[in-house]
Design an enzyme around this catalytic site. Structure first.
Site, PDB file in Angstrom:
ATOM      1  CG  ASP A   1      -0.230  -0.148   2.552  1.00 38.39           C
ATOM      2  OD1 ASP A   1       0.421  -0.324   2.568  1.00 38.39           O
ATOM      3  OD2 ASP A   1      -0.657   1.202   3.726  1.00 38.39           O
TER       4      ASP A   1
ATOM      5  CD  GLU B   1       4.614   0.368   6.932  1.00 39.08           C
ATOM      6  OE1 GLU B   1       4.814   1.306   7.464  1.00 39.08           O
ATOM      7  OE2 GLU B   1       3.930   1.381   6.246  1.00 39.08           O
TER       8      GLU B   1
END
Length: 380
Positions: free
Chosen positions: A87, A148
């Site tokens: 991400d 994350e």
């Protein structure tokens, strides 16, 4: 094919060609469909290496994770875990202002530095090792996660459970500004704030209202004033109001605190929670969000890994400093568990999380050689 991992034929142009579709598949954390399109690419690339690939469904409205067991006579046993996230902080459409492009020794793109570049480099190292028929001393597992950038709320348990099976954890987050690897990380806490005011018409009855936005603005200055050299507070998100002709009844904000010790973090948490309160007209609510635990520098397993990495770097021809760092990563979790973890061993660059995010092209080959030798020497 060479048996020495430092002599494997890494090709920068080939790596950039492979990286391009990764960067052009934008994957902001909160867009699960976009993250899953990125995971589709990753799953395909891992499958072409002959890995046994699992797709782990996402939770809490977030994207999937991908876990891959690399080919090895003892595949599936604990050994080396390659841990990274797919991400990014960049919203869909960032490519229009930050397109993937190379300009001499620099290459630009959203998420290229943090941390698709490092993830790709370490996969390319595995690719070249397999093509050369080299058997690593330990089996390798790859785990790529989707969240994350928002503190890993949905995959922390997955990461910790997987990491506990392994002897070594490699986290190819971008290198520190001076090229350092990370061998410890500060503790981090997030907070969600809501100010609740009293609505009124902003013209006819302004004095009858109490603005939630104004209350939050006062608190922002107070919160950021808590910052010291050892414990910082930053208000990074704020939303309030709906109509300009109404005194706002709600305002929401998000705060990040980072501390060099766990005790300092807990003190900071208490200062934040003490902000709860107000009166019938305007109140502030503070809720503690996700936390990254302190990863204490100097753990024996991590330091032994660092010695191996420094020896490899010396053979390649660069220095590998090391430090404890601010800025959280999933290495916080594995390091806090006491597991041998080497973090920020990915590409070098600047501007992560900005519209100038870029990497130094030369670091692709440098870090690929480091990765290949780590895979081949850890556990030897």
């Amino acid at each position: 094919m060479p048996s020495d991992p430092l002599k494997l034929p890494f090709d920068v142009d080939e790596m950039l060609c492979g990286l391009r579709p990764w960067i052009e598949t934008e994957s902001p954390t909160f867009d699960a469909a976009a993250v899953n399109r990125m995971m589709d690419l990753v799953q395909h690339d891992l499958a072409t290496l002959g890995a046994r690939v699992e797709r782990i469904p996402g939770r809490r409205g977030l994207g999937d994770s991908v876990r891959a067991t690399m080919p090895h006579p003892r595949a599936g046993e604990g050994g080396i875990l390659l841990l990274g996230h797919m991400d990014t902080v960049h919203p869909i459409g960032t490519l229009s202002t930050l397109p993937f492009r190379r300009e001499g020794d620099i290459c630009y793109g959203p998420g290229l530095m943090d941390m698709k570049g490092g993830n790709y480099v370490y996969l390319d190292a595995l690719r070249k090792i397999l093509q050369a028929g080299i058997e690593t001393p330990l089996p390798v597992t790859v785990l790529f996660t989707p969240d994350e950038e928002i503190g890993t709320p949905s995959t922390r348990d997955l990461i910790e459970a997987e990491a506990k099976r392994h002897k070594y954890i490699l986290v190819p987050e971008p290198a520190c500004p001076d090229g350092s690897a990370v061998i410890g990380r500060y503790a981090i806490a997030r907070f969600n704030l809501t100010a609740r005011g009293t609505p009124s018409h902003a013209s006819w009855a302004l004095s009858e209202g109490r603005s939630a936005i104004a209350e939050m603005a006062r608190k922002v200055a107070e919160i950021e004033g808590f910052t010291t050299d050892d414990c910082s507070f930053s208000v990074g998100v704020i939303h309030g109001g709906q109509w300009v002709n109404c005194v706002s009844s709600t305002c929401d904000a998000e705060v990040l605190s980072m501390a060099k010790t766990q005790d300092l973090l807990e003190e900071g948490v208490q200062r934040m929670l003490d902000l709860n309160g107000g009166d019938d007209a305007v109140r502030l609510e503070v809720r503690r969000g996700v936390t990254r635990p302190l990863w204490q520098e100097g753990q024996p397993g991590t330091m032994a890994m660092l010695d191996v990495a420094r020896g490899i770097a010396s053979e390649i021809g660069f220095d590998l400093p090391a430090c404890s760092a601010g800025g959280g990563s999933d290495g916080n979790f594995t390091g806090a568990l006491g597991l041998a973890t080497l973090d920020s061993i990915g590409v070098r660059g600047k501007g992560l999380h900005t519209l100038t995010e870029h990497i130094e092209v030369a670091s692709l080959e440098e870090r690929a050689k480091l990765a290949a030798a780590l895979f081949c020497r850890l556990g030897r």
